[in-house]
Design an enzyme around this catalytic site. Sequence first.
Site, PDB file in Angstrom:
ATOM      1  N   ALA A  43       2.038  -9.259   5.449  1.00 52.40           N
ATOM      2  CA  ALA A  43       2.487  -8.535   6.765  1.00 52.40           C
ATOM      3  C   ALA A  43       2.408  -7.041   6.560  1.00 52.40           C
ATOM      4  O   ALA A  43       2.419  -6.475   5.536  1.00 52.40           O
ATOM      5  CB  ALA A  43       3.882  -8.735   6.872  1.00 52.40           C
ATOM      6  N   GLY A  44       1.879  -6.442   7.802  1.00 52.27           N
ATOM      7  CA  GLY A  44       1.576  -5.000   7.804  1.00 52.27           C
ATOM      8  C   GLY A  44       0.655  -4.312   6.689  1.00 52.27           C
ATOM      9  O   GLY A  44      -0.391  -4.853   6.515  1.00 52.27           O
ATOM     10  N   ASP A  45       1.331  -3.610   5.660  1.00 53.27           N
ATOM     11  CA  ASP A  45       0.384  -3.388   4.506  1.00 53.27           C
ATOM     12  C   ASP A  45       0.701  -4.049   3.177  1.00 53.27           C
ATOM     13  O   ASP A  45       0.468  -3.531   2.129  1.00 53.27           O
ATOM     14  CB  ASP A  45       0.660  -1.697   4.489  1.00 53.27           C
ATOM     15  CG  ASP A  45       2.031  -1.439   4.292  1.00 53.27           C
ATOM     16  OD1 ASP A  45       2.780  -2.132   4.430  1.00 53.27           O
ATOM     17  OD2 ASP A  45       2.339  -0.118   3.615  1.00 53.27           O
ATOM     18  N   GLU A  46       1.068  -5.244   3.378  1.00 57.18           N
ATOM     19  CA  GLU A  46       1.462  -6.120   2.319  1.00 57.18           C
ATOM     20  C   GLU A  46       0.544  -7.154   2.205  1.00 57.18           C
ATOM     21  O   GLU A  46      -0.017  -7.906   3.245  1.00 57.18           O
ATOM     22  CB  GLU A  46       2.937  -6.714   2.432  1.00 57.18           C
ATOM     23  CG  GLU A  46       4.061  -5.859   2.574  1.00 57.18           C
ATOM     24  CD  GLU A  46       5.440  -6.466   2.850  1.00 57.18           C
ATOM     25  OE1 GLU A  46       6.449  -5.621   2.453  1.00 57.18           O
ATOM     26  OE2 GLU A  46       5.391  -7.096   3.318  1.00 57.18           O
ATOM     27  N   VAL A  82       0.690  -1.373   0.091  1.00 62.31           N
ATOM     28  CA  VAL A  82       0.149   0.002   0.007  1.00 62.31           C
ATOM     29  C   VAL A  82       1.009   1.164  -0.015  1.00 62.31           C
ATOM     30  O   VAL A  82       1.812   1.651   0.912  1.00 62.31           O
ATOM     31  CB  VAL A  82      -0.924   0.030   1.288  1.00 62.31           C
ATOM     32  CG1 VAL A  82      -1.535   1.172   1.228  1.00 62.31           C
ATOM     33  CG2 VAL A  82      -1.516  -1.296   1.247  1.00 62.31           C
TER      34      VAL A  82
END
Length: 307
Positions: A218-221, A178
């Site tokens: 993971a996170g914004d992935e 993102v």
Amino acid sequence: MTQSTLRIFHIEDDDGDARQVKRDCTKEFDTEHFTLTRVDTIDAALIALKESYYDVILLDLNLGDGRGLENLQTIKELSPDSPIVVLSGHDDTKTALDAIRGGAQEYIIKSTNNSRHLGLAILSSIERKAYERHLYQLANRDELTGLNNRRAFNNYLRPWLIRAARWQRTETIMFMDVNGFKQVNDTLGHDVGDLLLQHIATTLRAGLRASDMLARFAGDEFVVHLDAQSHESVEISARIAEKISALFEKPVLIAGHKIKTSVSIGIAFYPEHGEDTASLIKSADKAMYQAKKDNIPYVFYKNTDEV
């Protein structure tokens, strides 16, 4: 599930045993509290299970058109969410343990069975299967977005690559990040960031087909396995990447804030860009960073010797 909706599916080729099971179920649940559907062959069971879902499956291991534990495996593959209670004429510890290891929730010896025993086995198998599903969700679902997590994606992709190696097929992976997400977190707070991630997950799902596997990595992935035939993998991945990019063209209102974001997409193919899950995802990740660097929606991975 309540008793009034209890749907029992019985696979049994012996008419006497089938009548006894019906009597036992009637005694334990009363006729208005359950429905009992019976077939006498594996072939008939496969047809019925494709058309309907049942709360529990009662399975005789030894049928005329099936053989032992193979019957259990066949039924489990077709209806993985239904608990299975094995009803067997064999008082054999090894068979019983093999059946449980093979996915049955209960193993009942017909000669020692009674209505109370069967009723408890049915109810306990349903509860055990529900708990099994709960544990699976905890281990394989991303709590924030409801998507599959990295563990689930890796477990999903592995057998696809094994089959692809056998049949010399191409498999397609998309890796997405993102753009501008850190700025949203830093300026608007993590609560808004979480709501944005939920929106992004929903948007990505809308840009994919039902047969495509989407996970929060993971996170914004996010990572995707595309269901595409080898000869159309490039065309379909490009078309879907363009569709996803178009879905992010307009700003979205999140918690009163108008937010404009987008995703950078990297695309890699098995076996050209990686022969195992880790290397394939790494290649797609590298392509994603190239797309971000070039400020374009998506990039196909290229080996250094291809440039």
